[in-house]
Design a protein around this motif. Structure first.
Motif, mmCIF file in Angstrom:
data_model
loop_
_atom_site.group_PDB
_atom_site.id
_atom_site.type_symbol
_atom_site.label_atom_id
_atom_site.label_comp_id
_atom_site.label_asym_id
_atom_site.label_seq_id
_atom_site.Cartn_x
_atom_site.Cartn_y
_atom_site.Cartn_z
ATOM 1 N N ALA A 102 -5.143 -1.935 -13.214
ATOM 2 C CA ALA A 102 -5.849 -0.732 -13.390
ATOM 3 C C ALA A 102 -5.020 0.526 -13.181
ATOM 4 N N TRP A 103 -4.037 0.437 -12.232
ATOM 5 C CA TRP A 103 -2.943 1.491 -12.161
ATOM 6 C C TRP A 103 -2.209 1.865 -13.330
ATOM 7 N N LEU A 104 -1.876 0.417 -13.950
ATOM 8 C CA LEU A 104 -1.074 0.714 -15.134
ATOM 9 C C LEU A 104 -1.612 1.402 -16.128
ATOM 10 N N VAL A 105 -3.009 1.054 -16.541
ATOM 11 C CA VAL A 105 -3.866 2.013 -17.501
ATOM 12 C C VAL A 105 -4.035 3.308 -17.177
ATOM 13 N N SER A 106 -4.133 3.448 -15.675
ATOM 14 C CA SER A 106 -4.968 4.868 -15.348
ATOM 15 C C SER A 106 -3.407 5.923 -14.866
ATOM 16 N N ASP A 107 -2.953 5.554 -13.950
ATOM 17 C CA ASP A 107 -1.686 6.419 -13.527
ATOM 18 C C ASP A 107 -0.421 6.393 -14.180
ATOM 19 N N GLY A 108 -0.271 4.708 -14.491
ATOM 20 C CA GLY A 108 0.979 4.458 -15.054
ATOM 21 C C GLY A 108 1.141 5.071 -16.780
ATOM 22 N N LEU A 109 0.314 4.525 -17.288
ATOM 23 C CA LEU A 109 0.243 4.927 -18.945
ATOM 24 C C LEU A 109 -0.473 5.985 -19.245
ATOM 25 N N ARG A 110 -1.544 6.419 -18.268
ATOM 26 C CA ARG A 110 -2.629 7.448 -18.571
ATOM 27 C C ARG A 110 -3.391 7.153 -19.936
ATOM 28 N N THR A 122 0.867 -1.170 -0.003
ATOM 29 C CA THR A 122 -0.049 -0.158 0.203
ATOM 30 C C THR A 122 0.769 1.456 0.118
ATOM 31 N N LEU A 123 1.998 1.185 1.033
ATOM 32 C CA LEU A 123 2.620 2.569 0.797
ATOM 33 C C LEU A 123 3.462 2.619 -0.562
ATOM 34 N N CYS A 124 3.915 1.416 -1.029
ATOM 35 C CA CYS A 124 4.695 1.768 -2.221
ATOM 36 C C CYS A 124 3.433 2.097 -3.346
ATOM 37 N N THR A 125 2.377 1.597 -3.522
ATOM 38 C CA THR A 125 1.411 2.283 -4.284
ATOM 39 C C THR A 125 1.177 3.747 -4.167
ATOM 40 N N LEU A 126 0.960 4.210 -2.957
ATOM 41 C CA LEU A 126 0.864 5.559 -2.427
ATOM 42 C C LEU A 126 1.870 6.373 -3.269
ATOM 43 N N ALA A 127 3.202 5.881 -2.809
ATOM 44 C CA ALA A 127 4.285 6.680 -3.405
ATOM 45 C C ALA A 127 4.395 6.925 -4.903
ATOM 46 N N ALA A 128 4.063 5.655 -5.414
ATOM 47 C CA ALA A 128 3.887 5.539 -6.959
ATOM 48 C C ALA A 128 2.727 6.531 -7.355
ATOM 49 N N ALA A 129 1.897 6.638 -6.881
ATOM 50 C CA ALA A 129 0.621 7.613 -7.276
ATOM 51 C C ALA A 129 1.210 9.206 -6.977
ATOM 52 N N ALA A 130 1.993 9.536 -5.973
ATOM 53 C CA ALA A 130 2.205 10.679 -5.653
ATOM 54 C C ALA A 130 3.506 11.372 -6.486
ATOM 55 N N GLY A 165 5.463 12.024 -9.588
ATOM 56 C CA GLY A 165 5.424 12.714 -11.032
ATOM 57 C C GLY A 165 6.363 12.152 -11.985
ATOM 58 N N SER A 166 7.489 11.732 -11.608
ATOM 59 C CA SER A 166 8.609 11.221 -12.590
ATOM 60 C C SER A 166 8.543 9.750 -12.483
ATOM 61 N N SER A 167 9.429 9.501 -13.464
ATOM 62 C CA SER A 167 9.574 8.083 -13.958
ATOM 63 C C SER A 167 9.791 7.033 -12.848
ATOM 64 N N ALA A 168 10.275 7.470 -11.549
ATOM 65 C CA ALA A 168 10.378 6.900 -10.497
ATOM 66 C C ALA A 168 9.180 6.051 -10.020
ATOM 67 N N ARG A 169 8.034 6.526 -10.390
ATOM 68 C CA ARG A 169 6.745 5.872 -9.696
ATOM 69 C C ARG A 169 6.821 4.382 -10.378
ATOM 70 N N TRP A 170 7.536 4.023 -11.242
ATOM 71 C CA TRP A 170 7.430 2.653 -12.003
ATOM 72 C C TRP A 170 8.048 2.011 -10.789
ATOM 73 N N VAL A 171 9.440 2.444 -10.303
ATOM 74 C CA VAL A 171 10.056 1.419 -9.418
ATOM 75 C C VAL A 171 9.171 1.417 -8.184
ATOM 76 N N PHE A 172 8.443 2.288 -7.701
ATOM 77 C CA PHE A 172 7.736 2.074 -6.586
ATOM 78 C C PHE A 172 6.430 1.141 -6.792
ATOM 79 N N GLU A 173 5.837 1.205 -7.969
ATOM 80 C CA GLU A 173 4.949 0.519 -8.466
ATOM 81 C C GLU A 173 5.434 -1.125 -8.538
#
Length: 118
Positions: free
Chosen positions: A82-90, A14-22, A24-32
């Motif tokens: 769902a994260w991939l198609v929404s927040d990830g790849l938009r 949960t914390l890693c997904t929260l960090a990934a959502a917060a 804005g950079s490509s580092a979100r992929w690492v957290f996810e």
């Protein structure tokens, strides 16, 4: 130790997904990615250790556990998708993403307890 492993994996996921959502950079992929790794650990705990614990409590408990474990696995795998198609790849617009996550919330909360209590 099985319960502690599941709790740790769930909180870390949960914390890693929260960090990934917060982020804005490509580092979100690492957290996810780390979140998905924790999810796989949690699913492993649900499929093995906790399944054995449920089996020792009798057939009725084991059957209910198996149904709930399948639901949890389905929703937990759908969440990163769902994260991939929404927040990830938009790919999906925000309003559709909100709808996807609402459906997942209903499945994991309402349907879970309906299955548990019947």
């Amino acid at each position: 130790i099985t319960t502690q492993a599941l709790l740790f994996s769930g909180v870390a996921m949960t914390l890693c997904t929260l960090a990934a959502a917060a982020i804005g950079s490509s580092a979100r992929w690492v957290f996810e990615g780390v979140s998905v790794a924790f999810m796989l650990g949690a699913l492993s705990t649900v499929a093995t250790g906790m399944s054995a614990m449920a089996g020792r409590r009798g057939k009725g408990v084991f059957d209910a556990y198996r149904r709930l474990a399948r639901l949890v696995a389905l929703v937990w795998v759908a969440w990163p998708a769902a994260w991939l198609v929404s927040d990830g790849l938009r790919i999906v617009p925000v309003d559709a993403a909100v709808g996807m996550f609402a459906v997942l919330d209903i499945l994991i909360k309402v349907v879970f307890f309906w299955v548990l209590l019947r």
